[in-house]
Design a protein around this motif. Structure first.
Motif, PDB file in Angstrom:
ATOM      1  N   SER A   1       0.869  -1.172   0.000  1.00 14.06           N
ATOM      2  CA  SER A   1       0.000   0.000   0.000  1.00 14.06           C
ATOM      3  C   SER A   1       0.912   1.229   0.000  1.00 14.06           C
ATOM      4  CB  SER A   1      -0.818   0.009   1.284  1.00 14.06           C
ATOM      5  OG  SER A   1       0.034   0.312   2.369  1.00 14.06           O
ATOM      6  N   ASN A   2       0.326   2.366  -0.221  1.00 17.38           N
ATOM      7  CA  ASN A   2       1.155   3.567  -0.116  1.00 17.38           C
ATOM      8  C   ASN A   2       1.082   4.163   1.273  1.00 17.38           C
ATOM      9  OD1 ASN A   2       2.144   3.524  -2.721  1.00 17.38           O
ATOM     10  ND2 ASN A   2       0.183   4.304  -3.501  1.00 17.38           N
ATOM     11  N   LEU A   3       0.571   3.367   2.220  1.00 16.94           N
ATOM     12  CA  LEU A   3       0.430   3.885   3.582  1.00 16.94           C
ATOM     13  C   LEU A   3       1.713   3.616   4.359  1.00 16.94           C
ATOM     14  CD1 LEU A   3      -3.208   2.744   4.441  1.00 16.94           C
ATOM     15  CD2 LEU A   3      -2.426   4.979   3.688  1.00 16.94           C
ATOM     16  N   GLU A   4       2.666   4.501   4.211  1.00 20.26           N
ATOM     17  CA  GLU A   4       3.925   4.320   4.933  1.00 20.26           C
ATOM     18  C   GLU A   4       3.986   5.272   6.114  1.00 20.26           C
ATOM     19  OE1 GLU A   4       7.272   4.510   2.361  1.00 20.26           O
ATOM     20  OE2 GLU A   4       6.452   2.943   1.058  1.00 20.26           O
ATOM     21  N   LEU A   5       4.789   4.916   7.101  1.00 20.38           N
ATOM     22  CA  LEU A   5       4.969   5.810   8.249  1.00 20.38           C
ATOM     23  C   LEU A   5       6.084   6.801   7.919  1.00 20.38           C
ATOM     24  CD1 LEU A   5       4.764   3.295  11.249  1.00 20.38           C
ATOM     25  CD2 LEU A   5       3.013   4.912  10.509  1.00 20.38           C
ATOM     26  N   ASN A   6       5.725   8.063   7.854  1.00 18.00           N
ATOM     27  CA  ASN A   6       6.744   9.078   7.566  1.00 18.00           C
ATOM     28  C   ASN A   6       7.482   9.450   8.842  1.00 18.00           C
ATOM     29  OD1 ASN A   6       5.913   9.210   4.893  1.00 18.00           O
ATOM     30  ND2 ASN A   6       4.221  10.594   5.467  1.00 18.00           N
ATOM     31  N   ASP A   7       8.553  10.207   8.680  1.00 15.85           N
ATOM     32  CA  ASP A   7       9.295  10.688   9.846  1.00 15.85           C
ATOM     33  C   ASP A   7       8.337  11.443  10.777  1.00 15.85           C
ATOM     34  OD1 ASP A   7      11.769  10.395  10.855  1.00 15.85           O
ATOM     35  OD2 ASP A   7      12.490  12.363  10.196  1.00 15.85           O
ATOM     36  N   GLY A   8       8.378  11.105  12.054  1.00 20.95           N
ATOM     37  CA  GLY A   8       7.514  11.803  13.024  1.00 20.95           C
ATOM     38  C   GLY A   8       6.110  11.227  13.117  1.00 20.95           C
ATOM     39  N   ALA A   9       5.845  10.109  12.400  1.00 21.84           N
ATOM     40  CA  ALA A   9       4.490   9.507  12.412  1.00 21.84           C
ATOM     41  C   ALA A   9       4.081   9.137  13.837  1.00 21.84           C
ATOM     42  CB  ALA A   9       4.474   8.264  11.529  1.00 21.84           C
ATOM     43  N   LYS A  10       2.758   9.182  14.051  1.00 28.11           N
ATOM     44  CA  LYS A  10       2.240   8.888  15.406  1.00 28.11           C
ATOM     45  C   LYS A  10       1.674   7.473  15.459  1.00 28.11           C
ATOM     46  CE  LYS A  10       0.835  13.213  17.576  1.00 28.11           C
ATOM     47  NZ  LYS A  10       1.734  14.160  16.983  1.00 28.11           N
ATOM     48  N   ILE A  11       2.063   6.737  16.515  1.00 36.12           N
ATOM     49  CA  ILE A  11       1.521   5.385  16.725  1.00 36.12           C
ATOM     50  C   ILE A  11       0.858   5.358  18.090  1.00 36.12           C
ATOM     51  CG2 ILE A  11       2.046   2.916  16.930  1.00 36.12           C
ATOM     52  CD1 ILE A  11       4.382   3.260  15.093  1.00 36.12           C
ATOM     53  N   ALA A  12      -0.377   4.833  18.130  1.00 34.32           N
ATOM     54  CA  ALA A  12      -1.076   4.649  19.409  1.00 34.32           C
ATOM     55  C   ALA A  12      -1.132   3.154  19.691  1.00 34.32           C
ATOM     56  CB  ALA A  12      -2.488   5.223  19.323  1.00 34.32           C
ATOM     57  N   VAL A  13      -0.536   2.738  20.794  1.00 32.25           N
ATOM     58  CA  VAL A  13      -0.554   1.324  21.167  1.00 32.25           C
ATOM     59  C   VAL A  13      -1.586   1.162  22.270  1.00 32.25           C
ATOM     60  CG1 VAL A  13       0.796  -0.633  22.014  1.00 32.25           C
ATOM     61  CG2 VAL A  13       1.883   1.082  20.540  1.00 32.25           C
ATOM     62  N   LEU A  14      -2.630   0.392  21.957  1.00 38.92           N
ATOM     63  CA  LEU A  14      -3.741   0.261  22.909  1.00 38.92           C
ATOM     64  C   LEU A  14      -3.499  -0.974  23.779  1.00 38.92           C
ATOM     65  CD1 LEU A  14      -7.403   0.725  21.762  1.00 38.92           C
ATOM     66  CD2 LEU A  14      -6.674  -0.391  23.855  1.00 38.92           C
ATOM     67  N   GLY A  15      -2.916  -0.763  24.949  1.00 40.00           N
ATOM     68  CA  GLY A  15      -2.619  -1.860  25.880  1.00 40.00           C
ATOM     69  C   GLY A  15      -1.125  -1.974  26.129  1.00 40.00           C
ATOM     70  N   GLY A  16      -0.771  -1.992  27.402  1.00 40.96           N
ATOM     71  CA  GLY A  16       0.654  -2.069  27.785  1.00 40.96           C
ATOM     72  C   GLY A  16       0.986  -3.397  28.452  1.00 40.96           C
ATOM     73  N   GLY A  17       0.367  -4.488  27.968  1.00 43.04           N
ATOM     74  CA  GLY A  17       0.778  -5.836  28.383  1.00 43.04           C
ATOM     75  C   GLY A  17       2.008  -6.220  27.568  1.00 43.04           C
ATOM     76  N   PRO A  18       2.386  -7.500  27.576  1.00 47.25           N
ATOM     77  CA  PRO A  18       3.590  -7.896  26.836  1.00 47.25           C
ATOM     78  C   PRO A  18       3.535  -7.534  25.353  1.00 47.25           C
ATOM     79  CG  PRO A  18       2.798  -9.707  28.194  1.00 47.25           C
ATOM     80  CD  PRO A  18       1.798  -8.613  28.335  1.00 47.25           C
ATOM     81  N   ALA A  19       2.377  -7.766  24.690  1.00 45.64           N
ATOM     82  CA  ALA A  19       2.322  -7.501  23.250  1.00 45.64           C
ATOM     83  C   ALA A  19       2.565  -6.013  22.965  1.00 45.64           C
ATOM     84  CB  ALA A  19       0.969  -7.937  22.693  1.00 45.64           C
ATOM     85  N   GLY A  20       1.896  -5.133  23.731  1.00 43.18           N
ATOM     86  CA  GLY A  20       2.046  -3.692  23.514  1.00 43.18           C
ATOM     87  C   GLY A  20       3.472  -3.233  23.777  1.00 43.18           C
ATOM     88  N   SER A  21       4.069  -3.733  24.859  1.00 48.58           N
ATOM     89  CA  SER A  21       5.439  -3.316  25.182  1.00 48.58           C
ATOM     90  C   SER A  21       6.433  -3.848  24.157  1.00 48.58           C
ATOM     91  CB  SER A  21       5.838  -3.792  26.584  1.00 48.58           C
ATOM     92  OG  SER A  21       5.111  -3.069  27.539  1.00 48.58           O
ATOM     93  N   PHE A  22       6.277  -5.147  23.793  1.00 48.66           N
ATOM     94  CA  PHE A  22       7.209  -5.713  22.795  1.00 48.66           C
ATOM     95  C   PHE A  22       7.111  -4.928  21.480  1.00 48.66           C
ATOM     96  CE2 PHE A  22       6.906 -10.058  25.029  1.00 48.66           C
ATOM     97  CZ  PHE A  22       8.117  -9.888  25.666  1.00 48.66           C
ATOM     98  N   PHE A  23       5.877  -4.651  21.022  1.00 47.58           N
ATOM     99  CA  PHE A  23       5.713  -3.910  19.780  1.00 47.58           C
ATOM    100  C   PHE A  23       6.471  -2.586  19.876  1.00 47.58           C
ATOM    101  CE2 PHE A  23       3.963  -0.619  17.158  1.00 47.58           C
ATOM    102  CZ  PHE A  23       3.789  -1.233  15.933  1.00 47.58           C
ATOM    103  N   SER A  24       6.267  -1.890  20.985  1.00 45.07           N
ATOM    104  CA  SER A  24       6.851  -0.551  21.129  1.00 45.07           C
ATOM    105  C   SER A  24       8.382  -0.630  21.128  1.00 45.07           C
ATOM    106  CB  SER A  24       6.363   0.088  22.435  1.00 45.07           C
ATOM    107  OG  SER A  24       4.970   0.016  22.485  1.00 45.07           O
TER     108      SER A  24
END
Ligand SMILES: Cc1cc2nc3c(=O)[nH]c(=O)nc-3n(C[C@H](O)[C@H](O)[C@H](O)COP(=O)(O)OP(=O)(O)OC[C@H]3O[C@@H](n4cnc5c(N)ncnc54)[C@H](O)[C@@H]3O)c2cc1C
Length: 459
Positions: free
Chosen positions: A5-28
């Motif tokens: 897709s052309n949906l790329e994360l540009n410099d400074g892109a914002k990510i919201a991680v919903l949940g700070g269990g293991p999956a959320g922390s590992f992703f981050s």
């Protein structure tokens, strides 16, 4: 190469991680590390409503807290080293306790590679409230530790409950009680399966359907640090005692508590009390010990099926909200799905096609492996309910321990099935070992012969 897709994360892109269990922390952790490595910048916020440093179920992610040997090693390679006070005990042995006896299986790697941890601040302190005598065994939540690691990588952590998620012109927007939160270029659904918010993801109409679940029953029993060391040591006990309605029961030692985990239909507090009062279980506790009237307990859901379509443009579901290994190593699955999602988002894009092409294969691998897991656990259930089979299998394991040259691999099959150390498919294929099957057949005939002889002698 790019059919993305052309949906790329540009410099400074914002990510919201919903949940700070293991999956959320590992992703981050992985997303932030990777963006730094490729010279980019992202603005990542983890929204977590619990405070993991508080005691009790409301601040806990309700889990037995056994971190598999393979995950402990993978995390060490990532620079995430598990040590006390996060590690409450290092496990090197599993004991299969039946009515007719027990079998101890030691880690094939001869290391205490499995770690037991608390997912929240730990159980409500029964020792302090009852006697005030025992010092509190030092403990730090595993989930708190992972959140700290994510913060060190640059994640912002907000102690906020997300109440809703909607789509606005194809972009996900999230809401807390106070209203809409800042726009995000990617929303990561790492909310697990015990939260109502998962239904809001289904209602978006992207095709996502959350995984099927069953209820588990988890109790934390205080017996004191010395008793845990003397009576349980570094051993997880799996009980094959055929208690009605109970599919699985295990006791995991921690600092000054043991965690009792039970799976089955309609398990209640009474089922737990019956279990603790079963002679084979009671014999593991101190002689003078009485089952406590009150103990820290919870009834969480456990993932037993795969989510459908766990991704859309600018949305990806990970961990329990997506795919998890059946009954074992859910934290390991959170690691695998989080890493695959982070790699996809940072290196390829955040469109549905990107996640389908680069992220979904990791989920599919877990889902396919679970088919073999279901077969393995169906067999285990039959064996648990059939005394002759149970005896035959455990005798094969005992024989193998005395005669390692026999090459049955029975102990490693049991070890890997119950510790979640190896993919189910590998264990399944190893079980088709003609030497092992022959030994079990011989043991079955022996068990039948002994029973017939005993009933003949009685007559
Ligand atoms: C009884 C039981 C025993 C288990 N034992 C083990 C074991 O020994 N070893 C193992 O590896 N796995 C075990 N598992 C599985 C393991 O717990 C899960 O696979 C793992 O926790 C999944 O991690 P996750 O981050 O996807 O979800 P979770 O751990 O559930 O984390 C989700 C996080 O999202 C937060 N959240 C949810 N909704 C919101 C919201 N609306 N706003 C803000 N935050 C939100 C939650 O507070 C939570 O912190 C067990 C599970 C159960 C039920």
């Amino acid at each position: 190469m790019k059919e993305n897709s052309n949906l790329e994360l540009n410099d400074g892109a914002k990510i919201a991680v919903l949940g700070g269990g293991p999956a959320g922390s590992f992703f981050s952790i992985f997303a932030l590390k990777l963006t730094r490595q490729i010279g980019k910048n992202i603005d990542l916020t983890i929204y977590e409503n619990k405070n993991f440093s508080h005691d009790g179920p409301s601040s806990c992610n309700m889990c037995a807290g056994v971190v598999s040997e393979s995950l402990v090693q993978m995390l060490a390679i990532e620079g995430i080293c598990l040590k006390p006070p996060i590690v409450q005990r290092a496990i090197d042995t599993y004991c299969f306790q039946t009515i007719g006896g027990d079998v101890f299986l030691n880690s094939p790697s001869k290391q205490r590679g499995i770690a037991t941890v608390y997912r929240g601040g730990g159980p409500v302190n029964q020792a302090a409230s009852e006697t005030d005598k025992e010092h509190v065994f030092e403990r730090k939540s595993f989930d708190d530790f992972l959140l700290d690691c994510a913060e060190k990588e640059g994640a912002k952590v907000e102690n906020v409950r997300i109440e809703d998620i909607k789509l606005n012109n194809g972009r996900p927007i999230i809401f807390s009680k106070r209203g809409q939160l800042p726009d995000a270029d990617l929303v990561v659904g790492a909310c697990g399966i015990n939260s109502k918010i998962i239904k809001k993801f289904e209602e978006l109409g992207t095709g996502y359907i959350c995984p099927s679940t069953i209820k588990a029953y988890q109790s934390e029993i205080h017996i004191g640090e010395q008793n845990v060391s003397d009576l349980f040591g570094n051993v997880v006990y799996v009980f094959l005692i055929n208690q009605p309605g109970v599919k699985f029961a295990a006791i995991t030692p921690k600092g000054s508590y043991v965690t009792v985990s039970m799976l089955g239909k309609d398990i209640t507090r009474q089922t737990v009390m019956d279990f603790l009062n079963h002679p084979e279980v009671k014999s593991k506790f101190p002689d003078s010990w009485k089952t406590p009237d009150a103990f820290c307990r919870c009834v969480p859901k456990i993932n037993v099926g795969a989510a459908r379509h766990p991704f859309a443009d600018r949305i990806v579901m990970i961990g329990d909200a997506s795919s998890a290994r059946l009954y074992k190593d859910g934290i390991g699955s959170a690691y695998l799905t989080a890493k695959a999602a982070a790699n996809t988002a940072i290196l390829y894009g955040v469109g549905e096609t990107d996640f389908h092409k680069y992220y979904y294969p990791s989920c599919r691998k877990i889902n396919r492996d679970n088919i073999f897991g279901k077969i393995m656990f169906a067999f285990t259930g039959i064996i648990n309910q059939t005394p002759i089979l149970r005896e035959a299998l455990l005798n094969a394991s005992r024989y193998e321990q005395k005669h390692p040259e026999s090459g049955y691999k029975c102990s490693t099959i049991l070890w890997d099935t119950f510790t979640g150390n190896e993919p189910y498919i590998d264990i399944f294929l190893r079980a088709f070992n003609y030497k092992l099957l022959l030994r079990i057949l011989v043991n079955i005939f022996n068990a039948i012969f002994i029973r017939l002889k005993k009933s003949g002698d009685k007559k």
